[in-house]
Design a protein around this motif. Structure first.
Motif, PDB file in Angstrom:
ATOM      1  N   UNK A  73       0.896  -1.362   0.011  1.00 28.04           N
ATOM      2  CA  UNK A  73       0.024   0.090  -0.063  1.00 28.04           C
ATOM      3  C   UNK A  73       0.853   1.042  -0.026  1.00 28.04           C
ATOM      4  N   UNK A  74       0.704   2.103  -0.911  1.00 31.57           N
ATOM      5  CA  UNK A  74       1.486   3.546  -1.058  1.00 31.57           C
ATOM      6  C   UNK A  74       1.553   4.171  -0.096  1.00 31.57           C
ATOM      7  N   UNK A  75       0.263   4.321   0.723  1.00 29.95           N
ATOM      8  CA  UNK A  75      -0.027   5.029   2.162  1.00 29.95           C
ATOM      9  C   UNK A  75       0.784   4.659   3.178  1.00 29.95           C
ATOM     10  N   UNK A  76       1.179   3.078   3.020  1.00 28.45           N
ATOM     11  CA  UNK A  76       2.007   2.656   4.116  1.00 28.45           C
ATOM     12  C   UNK A  76       3.536   2.938   3.933  1.00 28.45           C
ATOM     13  N   UNK A  77       3.935   3.185   2.727  1.00 33.19           N
ATOM     14  CA  UNK A  77       5.331   3.217   2.380  1.00 33.19           C
ATOM     15  C   UNK A  77       5.972   4.548   2.048  1.00 33.19           C
TER      16      UNK A  77
END
Length: 99
Positions: A5-9
């Protein structure tokens, strides 16, 4: 390949920039060029092809026709001709990056 997930990394500012181009879609981020492997390097295919091509070249040097080689190796005559041409131009070990 696993998805992250982009919002996680990613930092929020980079995520916002990405969202102007793609939003809610999967995208592929390629490896850096210096991290890429040559085709066939992890499976040993390069080595097998090198050995096969050397055999084809040696057999042709001994007088076996391109037609016969094509039948033996299940290749077209054009493929045999290409292999022979490449083997004459490039010494066998250097053809696949072996020194």
């Amino acid at each position: 390949m696993s998805y992250k997930r982009a919002d996680d990394i990613l930092p929020e500012n980079i995520l916002e920039i990405l969202q102007t181009y793609v939003s809610g879609e999967a995208i592929y981020v390629p490896k850096k060029k210096e991290c890429r492997r040559r085709w066939g390097s992890s499976t040993g295919v390069n080595e097998k092809l090198r050995v096969r091509n050397e055999q084809i070249f040696d057999q042709h040097q001994k007088g076996i026709s391109t037609k016969e080689l094509a039948q033996r190796y299940y290749l077209t005559e054009k493929s045999i001709q290409r292999i022979l041409r490449e083997m004459q131009v490039t010494p066998p070990m250097e053809q696949y990056g072996f020194d």
